[in-house]
Scaffold this active site. Structure first.
Site, PDB file in Angstrom:
ATOM      1  N   LYS A 104       0.818  -1.207   0.000  1.00  0.00           N
ATOM      2  CA  LYS A 104       0.000   0.000   0.000  1.00  0.00           C
ATOM      3  C   LYS A 104       0.858   1.266   0.000  1.00  0.00           C
ATOM      4  O   LYS A 104       0.381   2.335  -0.366  1.00  0.00           O
ATOM      5  CB  LYS A 104      -0.941   0.024   1.208  1.00  0.00           C
ATOM      6  CG  LYS A 104      -1.910  -1.151   1.317  1.00  0.00           C
ATOM      7  CD  LYS A 104      -3.070  -1.012   0.398  1.00  0.00           C
ATOM      8  CE  LYS A 104      -4.229  -1.966   0.674  1.00  0.00           C
ATOM      9  NZ  LYS A 104      -3.923  -3.334   1.040  1.00  0.00           N
TER      10      LYS A 104
HETATM   11  C1  LIG Z   1      -4.616  -4.405   0.692  1.00  0.00           C
HETATM   12  C2  LIG Z   1      -3.893  -5.685   0.758  1.00  0.00           C
HETATM   13  C3  LIG Z   1      -4.194  -6.743  -0.104  1.00  0.00           C
HETATM   14  C4  LIG Z   1      -5.337  -6.659  -1.104  1.00  0.00           C
HETATM   15  O1  LIG Z   1      -5.100  -5.724  -2.123  1.00  0.00           O
HETATM   16  P1  LIG Z   1      -6.346  -5.138  -2.973  1.00  0.00           P
HETATM   17  O2  LIG Z   1      -5.755  -4.072  -3.813  1.00  0.00           O
HETATM   18  O3  LIG Z   1      -7.349  -4.627  -1.989  1.00  0.00           O
HETATM   19  O4  LIG Z   1      -6.885  -6.265  -3.779  1.00  0.00           O
HETATM   20  C5  LIG Z   1      -3.439  -7.883  -0.011  1.00  0.00           C
HETATM   21  N1  LIG Z   1      -2.449  -8.015   0.906  1.00  0.00           N
HETATM   22  C6  LIG Z   1      -2.128  -7.024   1.746  1.00  0.00           C
HETATM   23  C7  LIG Z   1      -1.034  -7.231   2.734  1.00  0.00           C
HETATM   24  C8  LIG Z   1      -2.819  -5.821   1.702  1.00  0.00           C
HETATM   25  O5  LIG Z   1      -2.506  -4.848   2.546  1.00  0.00           O
END
Ligand SMILES: *Cc1c(COP(=O)(O)O)cnc(C)c1O
Length: 431
Positions: A107
């Site tokens: 993120k």
């Molecule tokens: C947010 C997240 C996901 C999922 O990603 P999306 O873009 O919502 O599909 C998977 N793994 C981790 C560790 C995340 O923080």
């Protein structure tokens, strides 16, 4: 470039408007009117380019002249100041590690880029911006880190009480300054609903300058395409087809990959892998999209019952369901299977994965043919899920120093019910 709403009930807007608004008034999602194509020359020289160079070229094609080249360059250099390693795990299976940023999760890519883009656009505006973020774990801390101390911006984080890991909660609740954490008695979907309702509330919008920063903001989506282009170009064996497997929740990460493919990166296909919240894999299997309440799993950042980027996925394929299922396969793993994958890969290949990443590995291993190459996305550092991972390997995981410091700090969060009226009065009283 103009940006339209996937609900198509409002006029298109500039990049700046799309970023600042976050969500269009008709409750759709912003998308670029045209998904541009990389030039042949750029695609040819990709293997020689750095991550930052690829990011710059990709961003410029979409943002065009709304941000000057110099500004864009400094946004990119500031946002992506950490490694993006592609490692071989075994045979034709590779991992793209996206957890080397400050919050140890992927993120950081979207959040750091978006924060700097917003900061750039708001430099000249006097009015304070209120950013509302619903988080199932990692979004919140990445966004809050990205905005920490940025003048003219206030961040309110909503997270589901008792449904994020201890370390995640510490990351969400110890930042201070312009960041407030709300501990909501409900699920992630309840948190997301509160934020969506706030954006549609006329009184709130009149009094507060609201903006969203979760995975639905277009400035978070764009940078999530950069690392697919980068990773694809760094694979040394390109004789077979290349597939990516993406641990998926709200589908933001996957949509980033789909953008890269549509811009011309020769990716053969994708695997969307999920936990017991298998709405997305079910869709790729049956072409029925059936959102439902989320259930709690050990890969909690993917505990999503109604994936918010779904309409973007449909638009990228012009709603052509046959092309969608030709490009994307789906698979899901329950918690026991996820634990078994973590143990198996650690014992056999000495590679430690967080539960989300393990699901990515499992999906790739299931579908990948011997002559092809596969890359699974590692979305978080395993130490962020220490309670799950440590008992499986009966060894101590070393926690990076920057995380050790956060764990020792005092939690500061405000309790909130899932009723919108309470959330609304909180926002009105505190702004
Ligand atoms: C947010 C997240 C996901 C999922 O990603 P999306 O873009 O919502 O599909 C998977 N793994 C981790 C560790 C995340 O923080």
């Amino acid at each position: 470039m103009r940006f339209y709403s996937t609900n198509k009930k409002v006029p298109s807007v500039s990049f700046k408007e799309a970023v600042i608004k976050g969500l269009p008034d008709d409750n759709g999602l912003f998308m670029p009117e045209i998904i541009p194509h990389f030039s042949d020359e750029f695609l040819r020289k990709l293997p020689q380019l750095t991550f930052q160079e690829i990011a710059f070229e990709s961003a410029k094609l979409i943002i065009e002249d709304e941000i000057s080249e110099n500004e864009l360059l400094s946004i990119i250099e500031g946002a992506f100041n950490f490694d993006v390693p592609l490692r071989n795990v075994h045979d034709n299976i590779h991992v793209l590690e996206l957890f080397h940023g400050p919050t140890l999760a992927f993120k950081d890519f979207g959040a750091r880029f978006m924060a700097r883009v917003m900061g750039h656009f708001l430099k000249s505006d006097a009015k304070e911006i209120n950013i509302l973020v619903a988080t199932s774990g990692d979004t919140g801390s990445a966004v809050a880190q990205g905005f920490l101390g940025v003048e003219g911006i206030k961040v309110t984080l909503l997270y589901p009480k008792g449904k994020v890991s201890k370390i995640q909660e510490q990351q969400l609740t110890t930042l201070g300054q312009n960041v407030t954490a709300l501990e909501v008695g409900g699920t992630f979907d309840d948190c997301q609903h509160l934020v969506k309702t706030a954006f549609l509330d006329q009184e709130l919008n009149k009094k507060l300058n609201l903006s969203s920063a979760n995975s639905i903001n277009i400035a978070r989506l764009l940078p999530q395409s950069f690392y697919y282009t980068y990773a694809h170009s760094k694979l040394s064996d390109t004789s077979g087809n290349t597939y990516f497997c993406v641990p998926s929740g709200n589908l933001g990460n996957l949509c980033g990959g789909l953008l890269a493919k549509k811009m011309g990166v020769p990716i053969a296909g994708f695997i969307a892998a999920s936990n017991a919240n298998n709405i997305v894999p079910e869709f790729f299997r049956t072409l029925e999209f059936s959102p439902r309440a989320s259930v709690q799993t050990i890969s909690n950042a993917m505990d999503v019952g109604n994936p918010s980027n779904f309409s973007r996925l449909l638009d990228i394929y012009d709603h052509d369901y046959q092309r969608i299922i030709a490009d994307i396969k789906g698979i899901s793993f329950n918690d026991d299977q996820t634990r078994a994958l973590i143990t198996e890969v650690y014992e056999q290949h000495n590679y430690l994965m967080c539960p989300h990443t393990a699901i990515g590995y499992g999906g790739l291993k299931h579908f990948l043919n011997p002559g092809d190459s596969g890359i699974f996305i590692s979305t978080a550092h395993p130490c962020k899920f220490i309670d799950v991972v440590e008992p499986l390997i009966s060894e101590k995981i070393e926690i990076p120093l920057r995380l050790q410091k956060i764990i020792k700090q005092e939690k500061q969060a405000i309790s909130m019910t899932k009723e919108f009226a309470n959330f609304k009065s909180f926002l009105l009283e505190n702004n």
